[in-house]
Design a protein around this motif. Structure first.
Motif, PDB file in Angstrom:
ATOM      1  N   ILE A 123       0.840  -1.206   0.000  1.00  0.00           N
ATOM      2  CA  ILE A 123       0.000   0.000   0.000  1.00  0.00           C
ATOM      3  C   ILE A 123       0.873   1.253   0.000  1.00  0.00           C
ATOM      4  CG2 ILE A 123      -1.650   1.336   1.369  1.00  0.00           C
ATOM      5  CD1 ILE A 123      -2.775  -1.383   2.343  1.00  0.00           C
ATOM      6  N   PHE A 124       1.922   1.249   0.826  1.00  0.00           N
ATOM      7  CA  PHE A 124       2.802   2.413   0.940  1.00  0.00           C
ATOM      8  C   PHE A 124       3.456   2.754  -0.402  1.00  0.00           C
ATOM      9  CE2 PHE A 124       7.113   4.067   1.541  1.00  0.00           C
ATOM     10  CZ  PHE A 124       6.843   5.234   2.242  1.00  0.00           C
ATOM     11  N   ALA A 173      -8.558   0.057   0.403  1.00  0.00           N
ATOM     12  CA  ALA A 173      -9.631   0.778  -0.282  1.00  0.00           C
ATOM     13  C   ALA A 173      -9.248   2.235  -0.509  1.00  0.00           C
ATOM     14  CB  ALA A 173     -10.921   0.692   0.541  1.00  0.00           C
ATOM     15  N   LEU A 174      -8.619   2.858   0.494  1.00  0.00           N
ATOM     16  CA  LEU A 174      -8.151   4.234   0.349  1.00  0.00           C
ATOM     17  C   LEU A 174      -7.087   4.324  -0.733  1.00  0.00           C
ATOM     18  CD1 LEU A 174      -8.137   7.179   1.290  1.00  0.00           C
ATOM     19  CD2 LEU A 174      -6.454   6.519   3.035  1.00  0.00           C
ATOM     20  N   THR A 179      -5.364   6.203  -5.867  1.00  0.00           N
ATOM     21  CA  THR A 179      -4.632   5.858  -7.086  1.00  0.00           C
ATOM     22  C   THR A 179      -5.462   6.151  -8.330  1.00  0.00           C
ATOM     23  OG1 THR A 179      -3.370   4.129  -5.960  1.00  0.00           O
ATOM     24  CG2 THR A 179      -3.505   4.004  -8.353  1.00  0.00           C
ATOM     25  N   GLU A 180      -6.678   5.648  -8.360  1.00  0.00           N
ATOM     26  CA  GLU A 180      -7.485   5.797  -9.566  1.00  0.00           C
ATOM     27  C   GLU A 180      -7.976   7.218  -9.773  1.00  0.00           C
ATOM     28  OE1 GLU A 180     -10.306   2.679 -10.430  1.00  0.00           O
ATOM     29  OE2 GLU A 180      -9.280   1.325  -9.041  1.00  0.00           O
ATOM     30  N   GLU A 181      -8.480   7.852  -8.727  1.00  0.00           N
ATOM     31  CA  GLU A 181      -9.073   9.176  -8.934  1.00  0.00           C
ATOM     32  C   GLU A 181      -8.012  10.259  -9.119  1.00  0.00           C
ATOM     33  OE1 GLU A 181     -11.919   8.679  -9.758  1.00  0.00           O
ATOM     34  OE2 GLU A 181     -12.058   6.725  -8.804  1.00  0.00           O
ATOM     35  N   VAL A 233     -15.276   4.445  -0.244  1.00  0.00           N
ATOM     36  CA  VAL A 233     -16.418   3.827   0.448  1.00  0.00           C
ATOM     37  C   VAL A 233     -16.908   2.600  -0.324  1.00  0.00           C
ATOM     38  CG1 VAL A 233     -18.826   4.160   1.153  1.00  0.00           C
ATOM     39  CG2 VAL A 233     -17.131   5.950   1.593  1.00  0.00           C
ATOM     40  N   ILE A 234     -16.983   2.710  -1.656  1.00  0.00           N
ATOM     41  CA  ILE A 234     -17.409   1.567  -2.470  1.00  0.00           C
ATOM     42  C   ILE A 234     -16.480   0.378  -2.249  1.00  0.00           C
ATOM     43  CG2 ILE A 234     -17.574   0.710  -4.848  1.00  0.00           C
ATOM     44  CD1 ILE A 234     -18.609   3.509  -5.629  1.00  0.00           C
ATOM     45  N   ASP A 235     -15.174   0.638  -2.214  1.00  0.00           N
ATOM     46  CA  ASP A 235     -14.220  -0.461  -2.038  1.00  0.00           C
ATOM     47  C   ASP A 235     -14.216  -1.000  -0.611  1.00  0.00           C
ATOM     48  OD1 ASP A 235     -13.595  -0.313  -4.663  1.00  0.00           O
ATOM     49  OD2 ASP A 235     -11.474   0.141  -4.419  1.00  0.00           O
ATOM     50  N   ILE A 236     -14.460  -0.159   0.372  1.00  0.00           N
ATOM     51  CA  ILE A 236     -14.574  -0.667   1.744  1.00  0.00           C
ATOM     52  C   ILE A 236     -15.753  -1.630   1.841  1.00  0.00           C
ATOM     53  CG2 ILE A 236     -15.178  -0.042   4.124  1.00  0.00           C
ATOM     54  CD1 ILE A 236     -13.558   2.521   3.754  1.00  0.00           C
TER      55      ILE A 236
END
Length: 289
Positions: A98-99, A183-184, A189-191, A261-264
């Motif tokens: 993640i990091f 999820a974060l 990354t995408e947005e 939120v969607i991914d969480i």
């Protein structure tokens, strides 16, 4: 990015304007300034090759491989796969993954930074309007997230979606925290790259709004093709909606909130859904070898 003052290169877009004047969508670089246009195009290509573009290529290859091996309905793919059989070391590896993924987001923001203005403020990745950003994000969760679950369920029902297997919710206290961080990571990354970075760069290169929104939506879809074409199509629609919202609002934060939120919900709620509706959400009993 190297900058050439407009006084040196007549007709070049002046990048020294303030953040408020520049806004999230700067004017195109003058076509006569071939050096800056060429350099910017190479920058975009390199950023894509080390981030979402690389993942999109792997996703397409993964889908082609899956489609030629066995029926799609009999195959599965993992979200946040385990990196070690030992829980503590798995957590350490997951955290490092993640990091370092977030480091790529930092690179994109660094490249967006201008001497006269804060890149985070310019693309709207800040907390100035946090209340309205959260409300907009939650509205998008209802608009995009709920239909997205339906798209996946329909894809599984017709045998065209690969079974997505999330990380199991075991007894380790850090599992849910790592899933929230994952999820974060996905939301940022995408947005930030699809919207904050690519919208800025493609507009500077003179792309039309239609071209920017459609191309980034298609890239987003190919990024998720490893889950099957229904999920890819759903993400194209998501990209079109998010792109329109970003153009209208000029802020990436509501989209990061919505995506996170969607991914969480997907990462944490999927194991529960698999227990409740095993015919749709559970992975196939015998995965393809």
């Amino acid at each position: 990015m190297s900058r050439h003052p407009s006084a040196t290169r007549p007709g070049a877009a002046d990048l020294s304007t303030s953040t408020e004047t520049l806004g999230p969508f700067p004017s195109p670089i003058d076509r006569s300034d071939r050096y800056r246009r060429s350099r910017l195009a190479w920058e975009v290509a390199l950023v894509l090759l080390i981030s979402v573009g690389q993942s999109a290529i792997y996703s397409v290859v993964s889908f082609v491989r899956a489609a030629t091996r066995a029926p799609i309905s009999q195959q599965q793919t993992q979200l946040n796969p385990s990196r070690s059989a030992e829980p503590l070391w798995d957590a350490i590896y997951q955290f490092l993954d993640i990091f370092f993924s977030l480091a790529l987001v930092a690179v994109a923001i660094y490249l967006l930074w201008e001497p006269a203005g804060n890149a985070l403020r310019r693309i709207g990745l800040d907390f100035r309007r946090f209340g309205s950003d959260v409300l907009r994000g939650l509205a998008l969760v209802l608009l995009i997230g709920v239909p997205g679950i339906g798209v996946y369920a329909v894809g599984r029902a017709i045998g065209q979606s690969i079974a997505v297997v999330p990380a199991p919710l075991d007894s380790s206290w850090w599992v849910i925290a790592l899933l929230v961080l994952a999820a974060l990571r996905a939301g940022l990354t995408e947005e930030v790259i699809f919207l904050g970075y690519l919208f800025d760069r493609l507009r500077r290169l003179g792309w039309s709004w239609t071209g920017v929104i459609v191309s980034t939506a298609l890239l987003r879809g190919s990024y998720h093709l490893y889950q099957g074409w229904p999920s890819a199509l759903g993400n194209v629609v998501m990209g079109l909606v998010f792109g329109w919202c970003y153009k209208r609002w000029g802020r990436v934060m509501p989209l990061v909130v919505a995506h996170t939120v969607i991914d969480i919900i997907a990462f944490v709620g999927y194991p529960l859904a698999a227990a409740w509706w095993p015919g749709i959400f559970a992975p196939p009993a015998t995965p393809a070898s």
